[in-house]
Each structure stands twice: as structure tokens, then as C-alpha cells.
Design a protein around this motif. Structure first.
Motif, short mmCIF file in Angstrom:
data_model
loop_
_atom_site.label_atom_id
_atom_site.label_comp_id
_atom_site.label_asym_id
_atom_site.label_seq_id
_atom_site.Cartn_x
_atom_site.Cartn_y
_atom_site.Cartn_z
N ARG A 238 0.86 -1.18 0.00
CA ARG A 238 0.00 0.00 0.00
C ARG A 238 0.89 1.23 0.00
N ILE A 239 0.71 2.05 -0.99
CA ILE A 239 1.50 3.27 -1.11
C ILE A 239 0.74 4.39 -0.41
N PRO B 17 4.18 -5.18 -9.55
CA PRO B 17 3.83 -5.28 -10.96
C PRO B 17 3.06 -4.06 -11.48
N CYS B 18 2.41 -3.32 -10.60
CA CYS B 18 1.65 -2.15 -11.04
C CYS B 18 2.57 -1.02 -11.51
N LEU B 19 3.86 -1.12 -11.23
CA LEU B 19 4.78 -0.06 -11.60
C LEU B 19 5.76 -0.47 -12.69
N LYS C 234 -3.05 9.27 -8.99
CA LYS C 234 -3.01 9.11 -7.54
C LYS C 234 -4.19 8.27 -7.07
N ALA C 235 -5.37 8.52 -7.58
CA ALA C 235 -6.54 7.73 -7.20
C ALA C 235 -6.32 6.26 -7.58
N HIS C 236 -5.72 6.04 -8.74
CA HIS C 236 -5.44 4.67 -9.19
C HIS C 236 -4.45 3.98 -8.25
N LEU C 237 -3.40 4.69 -7.86
CA LEU C 237 -2.41 4.12 -6.95
C LEU C 237 -3.00 3.80 -5.58
N ALA D 209 -7.29 -1.59 -7.61
CA ALA D 209 -7.07 -1.85 -9.03
C ALA D 209 -5.60 -1.69 -9.40
N SER D 210 -4.87 -0.84 -8.70
CA SER D 210 -3.48 -0.62 -9.06
C SER D 210 -2.65 -1.88 -8.91
N HIS D 211 -3.13 -2.81 -8.13
CA HIS D 211 -2.36 -4.03 -7.89
C HIS D 211 -2.79 -5.17 -8.82
N THR D 212 -3.81 -4.94 -9.61
CA THR D 212 -4.27 -5.98 -10.53
C THR D 212 -4.21 -5.53 -11.97
N ASN D 213 -3.96 -4.26 -12.20
CA ASN D 213 -3.93 -3.71 -13.56
C ASN D 213 -2.62 -2.97 -13.74
N PRO D 214 -1.58 -3.66 -14.22
CA PRO D 214 -0.26 -3.04 -14.29
C PRO D 214 -0.14 -1.97 -15.36
#
Length: 105
Positions: A7-8, A57-59, A78-81, A85-90
């Protein structure tokens, strides 16, 4: 750090996006070692430990989006991070793909 999803924190996401939108040296660091780049952006973690546990993988990107594209989409990124979803959609920072990722995320 456990094997749970990274979690960022919002302040780290803000700094990460600011640096990706403005700092050429940071962008080169991010392309070469995204784990170290996150630590430089303020994430309280050891880069080698991040490599072992998360992979982030998201990055992963082949070609980083331009500074102007990242700046223009900063709030959406920022909302995406901050979302699951940021962890499932790279490839949120991938040149030419960022807007498609944000529309589906």
C-alpha cells in the motif's frame, strides 16, 4: 514487510507523481530500479526487501509516459495508486497506455 499487497501512502504517491512529472534523474532511477525510486519518494521500506516481497507489478513499464502526460493525469493516477485496481492492472505509467488503464481501473 509481509507478502500482502503493498500500500502506497497518499503522501508517497503525491511525491512519486511529482518527481515522475518533473525530475529527469528520478525518472531514470524509476526506470532502472522502481523499488529504490519508491524509497526515494518517501516509502518507509528497504528496497531489497521490496524486491523480495512485492515485485510491484503495477509499476512495471517498458516506456515511461512523458512528464507532461503524468502531470496532466496526476490526480487520476493518484486515485489509481490508492485503489485496489493498481495491484491488478499493471502499467499505470506506461507511455500510450496510461489513459486506458485509468479508464478501466
Amino acid at each position: 514487510m509481509s507478502d500482502t499487497k503493498l500500500r502506497i501512502p497518499p503522501e508517497v504517491a503525491d511525491r512519486l507523481l511529482q518527481l515522475l512529472a518533473t525530475d529527469d534523474a528520478f525518472r531514470e532511477l524509476f526506470k532502472g530500479d522502481r523499488h529504490a525510486a519508491l524509497v526515494q519518494a518517501g516509502l518507509d521500506a528497504d528496497p531489497s526487501r521490496l524486491r523480495e516481497t512485492s515485485g510491484l507489478p503495477c509499476l512495471v513499464v517498458d516506456r515511461l509516459a512523458s512528464k507532461s502526460d503524468i502531470a496532466a493525469a496526476r490526480e487520476a493516477l493518484k486515485a489509481h495508486l490508492m485503489s485496489d485496481a493498481s495491484h491488478t492492472n499493471p502499467h499505470a505509467f506506461e507511455a500510450g497506455a496510461m489513459h486506458a488503464v485509468l479508464r478501466t481501473g
